[in-house]
Write an enzyme that holds these catalytic residues in place. Sequence first.
Site, PDB file in Angstrom:
ATOM      1  N   LEU A 203     -11.192 -10.367   7.461  1.00 29.72           N
ATOM      2  CA  LEU A 203     -10.704  -9.877   6.175  1.00 29.72           C
ATOM      3  C   LEU A 203      -9.491 -10.704   5.739  1.00 29.72           C
ATOM      4  O   LEU A 203      -9.459 -11.271   4.660  1.00 29.72           O
ATOM      5  CB  LEU A 203     -10.329  -8.392   6.293  1.00 29.72           C
ATOM      6  CG  LEU A 203      -9.679  -7.746   5.065  1.00 29.72           C
ATOM      7  CD1 LEU A 203     -10.622  -7.757   3.873  1.00 29.72           C
ATOM      8  CD2 LEU A 203      -9.256  -6.305   5.379  1.00 29.72           C
TER       9      LEU A 203
ATOM     10  N   ALA B  50      -3.670 -13.622   1.766  1.00 26.95           N
ATOM     11  CA  ALA B  50      -4.111 -12.246   1.479  1.00 26.95           C
ATOM     12  C   ALA B  50      -4.077 -11.437   2.771  1.00 26.95           C
ATOM     13  O   ALA B  50      -5.017 -11.466   3.561  1.00 26.95           O
ATOM     14  CB  ALA B  50      -5.518 -12.246   0.880  1.00 26.95           C
TER      15      ALA B  50
ATOM     16  N   GLU C 216      -4.385  -4.227  11.444  1.00 25.75           N
ATOM     17  CA  GLU C 216      -5.205  -3.162  10.831  1.00 25.75           C
ATOM     18  C   GLU C 216      -4.366  -2.326   9.851  1.00 25.75           C
ATOM     19  O   GLU C 216      -4.508  -1.111   9.749  1.00 25.75           O
ATOM     20  CB  GLU C 216      -5.915  -2.318  11.898  1.00 25.75           C
ATOM     21  CG  GLU C 216      -6.809  -3.219  12.750  1.00 25.75           C
ATOM     22  CD  GLU C 216      -8.055  -2.564  13.295  1.00 25.75           C
ATOM     23  OE1 GLU C 216      -8.356  -1.429  12.928  1.00 25.75           O
ATOM     24  OE2 GLU C 216      -8.732  -3.242  14.095  1.00 25.75           O
TER      25      GLU C 216
HETATM   26  C1  LIG Z   1      -2.631 -10.355  16.790  1.00 26.09           C
HETATM   27  C2  LIG Z   1      -3.253 -10.147  15.448  1.00 26.09           C
HETATM   28  C3  LIG Z   1      -4.608  -9.919  15.342  1.00 26.09           C
HETATM   29  C4  LIG Z   1      -5.211  -9.750  14.101  1.00 26.09           C
HETATM   30  N1  LIG Z   1      -6.581  -9.607  14.016  1.00 26.09           N
HETATM   31  C5  LIG Z   1      -7.176  -9.587  12.785  1.00 26.09           C
HETATM   32  C6  LIG Z   1      -8.610  -9.603  12.671  1.00 26.09           C
HETATM   33  O1  LIG Z   1      -9.348  -9.606  13.667  1.00 26.09           O
HETATM   34  N2  LIG Z   1      -9.151  -9.642  11.430  1.00 26.09           N
HETATM   35  C7  LIG Z   1      -8.397  -9.652  10.289  1.00 26.09           C
HETATM   36  O2  LIG Z   1      -8.960  -9.662   9.204  1.00 26.09           O
HETATM   37  N3  LIG Z   1      -7.027  -9.635  10.380  1.00 26.09           N
HETATM   38  C8  LIG Z   1      -6.418  -9.611  11.593  1.00 26.09           C
HETATM   39  N4  LIG Z   1      -5.035  -9.629  11.688  1.00 26.09           N
HETATM   40  C9  LIG Z   1      -4.236  -9.686  10.465  1.00 26.09           C
HETATM   41  C10 LIG Z   1      -3.446  -8.426  10.176  1.00 26.09           C
HETATM   42  O3  LIG Z   1      -4.289  -7.376   9.814  1.00 26.09           O
HETATM   43  C11 LIG Z   1      -2.395  -8.782   9.128  1.00 26.09           C
HETATM   44  O4  LIG Z   1      -1.420  -9.584   9.790  1.00 26.09           O
HETATM   45  C12 LIG Z   1      -1.750  -7.569   8.492  1.00 26.09           C
HETATM   46  O5  LIG Z   1      -2.691  -6.883   7.687  1.00 26.09           O
HETATM   47  C13 LIG Z   1      -0.528  -7.928   7.651  1.00 26.09           C
HETATM   48  O6  LIG Z   1      -0.801  -8.974   6.792  1.00 26.09           O
HETATM   49  P1  LIG Z   1       0.199 -10.240   6.766  1.00 26.09           P
HETATM   50  O7  LIG Z   1       0.422 -10.674   8.143  1.00 26.09           O
HETATM   51  O8  LIG Z   1      -0.343 -11.228   5.796  1.00 26.09           O
HETATM   52  O9  LIG Z   1       1.555  -9.660   6.235  1.00 26.09           O
HETATM   53  P2  LIG Z   1       1.987  -9.421   4.693  1.00 26.09           P
HETATM   54  O10 LIG Z   1       0.945  -8.650   3.985  1.00 26.09           O
HETATM   55  O11 LIG Z   1       2.420 -10.699   4.106  1.00 26.09           O
HETATM   56  O12 LIG Z   1       3.236  -8.481   4.874  1.00 26.09           O
HETATM   57  C14 LIG Z   1       4.544  -8.953   5.198  1.00 26.09           C
HETATM   58  C15 LIG Z   1       5.477  -7.728   5.160  1.00 26.09           C
HETATM   59  O13 LIG Z   1       5.524  -7.199   3.825  1.00 26.09           O
HETATM   60  C16 LIG Z   1       5.173  -5.828   3.849  1.00 26.09           C
HETATM   61  N5  LIG Z   1       4.458  -5.488   2.616  1.00 26.09           N
HETATM   62  C17 LIG Z   1       3.410  -6.126   2.052  1.00 26.09           C
HETATM   63  N6  LIG Z   1       3.020  -5.479   0.943  1.00 26.09           N
HETATM   64  C18 LIG Z   1       3.822  -4.399   0.806  1.00 26.09           C
HETATM   65  C19 LIG Z   1       3.920  -3.321  -0.143  1.00 26.09           C
HETATM   66  N7  LIG Z   1       3.086  -3.231  -1.189  1.00 26.09           N
HETATM   67  N8  LIG Z   1       4.862  -2.387   0.055  1.00 26.09           N
HETATM   68  C20 LIG Z   1       5.708  -2.451   1.110  1.00 26.09           C
HETATM   69  N9  LIG Z   1       5.669  -3.431   2.036  1.00 26.09           N
HETATM   70  C21 LIG Z   1       4.738  -4.389   1.885  1.00 26.09           C
HETATM   71  C22 LIG Z   1       4.272  -5.673   5.077  1.00 26.09           C
HETATM   72  O14 LIG Z   1       4.200  -4.332   5.502  1.00 26.09           O
HETATM   73  C23 LIG Z   1       5.000  -6.583   6.061  1.00 26.09           C
HETATM   74  O15 LIG Z   1       6.099  -5.922   6.604  1.00 26.09           O
HETATM   75  C24 LIG Z   1      -4.409  -9.767  12.934  1.00 26.09           C
HETATM   76  C25 LIG Z   1      -3.033  -9.969  13.041  1.00 26.09           C
HETATM   77  C26 LIG Z   1      -2.453 -10.167  14.276  1.00 26.09           C
HETATM   78  C27 LIG Z   1      -0.967 -10.419  14.353  1.00 26.09           C
END
Ligand SMILES: Cc1cc2nc3c(=O)[nH]c(=O)nc-3n(C[C@H](O)[C@H](O)[C@H](O)COP(=O)(O)OP(=O)(O)OC[C@H]3O[C@@H](n4cnc5c(N)ncnc54)[C@H](O)[C@@H]3O)c2cc1C
Length: 384
Positions: free
Chosen positions: A125, A130, A363
């Site tokens: 995803l 994104a 997640e």
């Molecule tokens: C070890 C690991 C395994 C993973 N495995 C998978 C997988 O198998 N498949 C997959 O699809 N993804 C996976 N992910 C991705 C994970 O789901 C994302 O890292 C997570 O959803 C956050 O997205 P981002 O890292 O882009 O952070 P961002 O969305 O950029 O967020 C950065 C910060 O801003 C905050 N923020 C963002 N928007 C808002 C808002 N509207 N209001 C308040 N705060 C906000 C967030 O909470 C966070 O603190 C994995 C991540 C890790 C670290």
Amino acid sequence: MDFSLDEQQTMVRDMVRSFAEQRLRPGAAARDRSGEFPHELFAEMGELGLLGMMVPEAYGGAGMDLLSYLIAVEELARVDAAVAVGMTVTNSVCCWPIMTFGSEALKAELLPQLASGERLGGFMLTEPDAGSDAASLRTRYRDEGDHWRLDGAKAWITNGGVGRFFVCLATVDPALGTRGISAFVLDADQDGVVFDPPEEKMGLRSSTTCMVTLDGARVAKTAMLGAEGQGFRIALATLDHSRLGIAAQSVGIATAALEESLRYARDRKQFGKPIIEHQAIAFALADMDVEIEAARGLMWRAAWAASQPGRHSRESAAAKLFASEMCNRVASRAIQIHGGYGFSSEYPVERYFRDARVVTIYEGTSEVQRLVIARALAEHAKAL
Ligand SMILES: Cc1cc2nc3c(=O)[nH]c(=O)nc-3n(C[C@H](O)[C@H](O)[C@H](O)COP(=O)(O)OP(=O)(O)OC[C@H]3O[C@@H](n4cnc5c(N)ncnc54)[C@H](O)[C@@H]3O)c2cc1C
């Protein structure tokens, strides 16, 4: 209200606990250091029925209920959270959407391979631009007659490079917003799918997490989940379900941190007595215990809500939010109780602390869980 486990759930707990103690415990610290993915342990988990726990027996799965699955995740995470995450991903973000939204032919073809552990699964995803705002994804699909073509980049893909089938979200046109998004099952064994080397992570080090490039990746026409344009709804329903697995992982890590702290506080003497007899330490242990029970209670209640008709987004978000933040508090207290030794990799609480850090992030971050809960509360407010 009856909180006792039934015969099957008790059997699962005992069987997974014994597997985790005998097969995961001995190498967990070494795998954390080397970052090596334990293929042989996943093969064994496949044989034990742990990789398709909720898949119906007709498709080669164990045909178990959600609570049995959560109990299994908790037991695995109590010993090795990196193994637990690979297991949850195959079960809940790959098998579950295929089971729930796949065609009969797709289920018959893929589920037996996933449930047996012959192939691992995953979920694509997140993209480099994104994350929390998953609806802004840019991976494109187009109809090429006898197959779909996918182009784009996905980030942070668990089981990347070791898994074969990935539920992948892509858009036909970003201008359409969520209505343009469809869900596919991508076979990663093709030239159009290229995984980068695994990320170097703070914790869960023997679980692989990769960036992946899709460059003309082909997906069979039969491998779309649901109908065209339903992908975002499918992704949200999948996350409502799978977040409970992360709650279980959190409860498992926290339980391990409490158990190590109890052992340490019982044996470590300062000021002439075991530190467990110092009230500040005893109270910290009591708080850890209560918080774990509270998280497990929320998780079990959400599992019950998931078995009822309708959505259970708020309940899942609440369980994941509380359990993951609780896990970090408990893991941090465990370090404090160990004093300087907690800061050393010689003691397992150091690994638990690092493994705990990600559960409030993947997640859906804690902030995203609060958004889900706040939206439900806003609806409730209208009725007050
Ligand atoms: C070890 C690991 C395994 C993973 N495995 C998978 C997988 O198998 N498949 C997959 O699809 N993804 C996976 N992910 C991705 C994970 O789901 C994302 O890292 C997570 O959803 C956050 O997205 P981002 O890292 O882009 O952070 P961002 O969305 O950029 O967020 C950065 C910060 O801003 C905050 N923020 C963002 N928007 C808002 C808002 N509207 N209001 C308040 N705060 C906000 C967030 O909470 C966070 O603190 C994995 C991540 C890790 C670290």
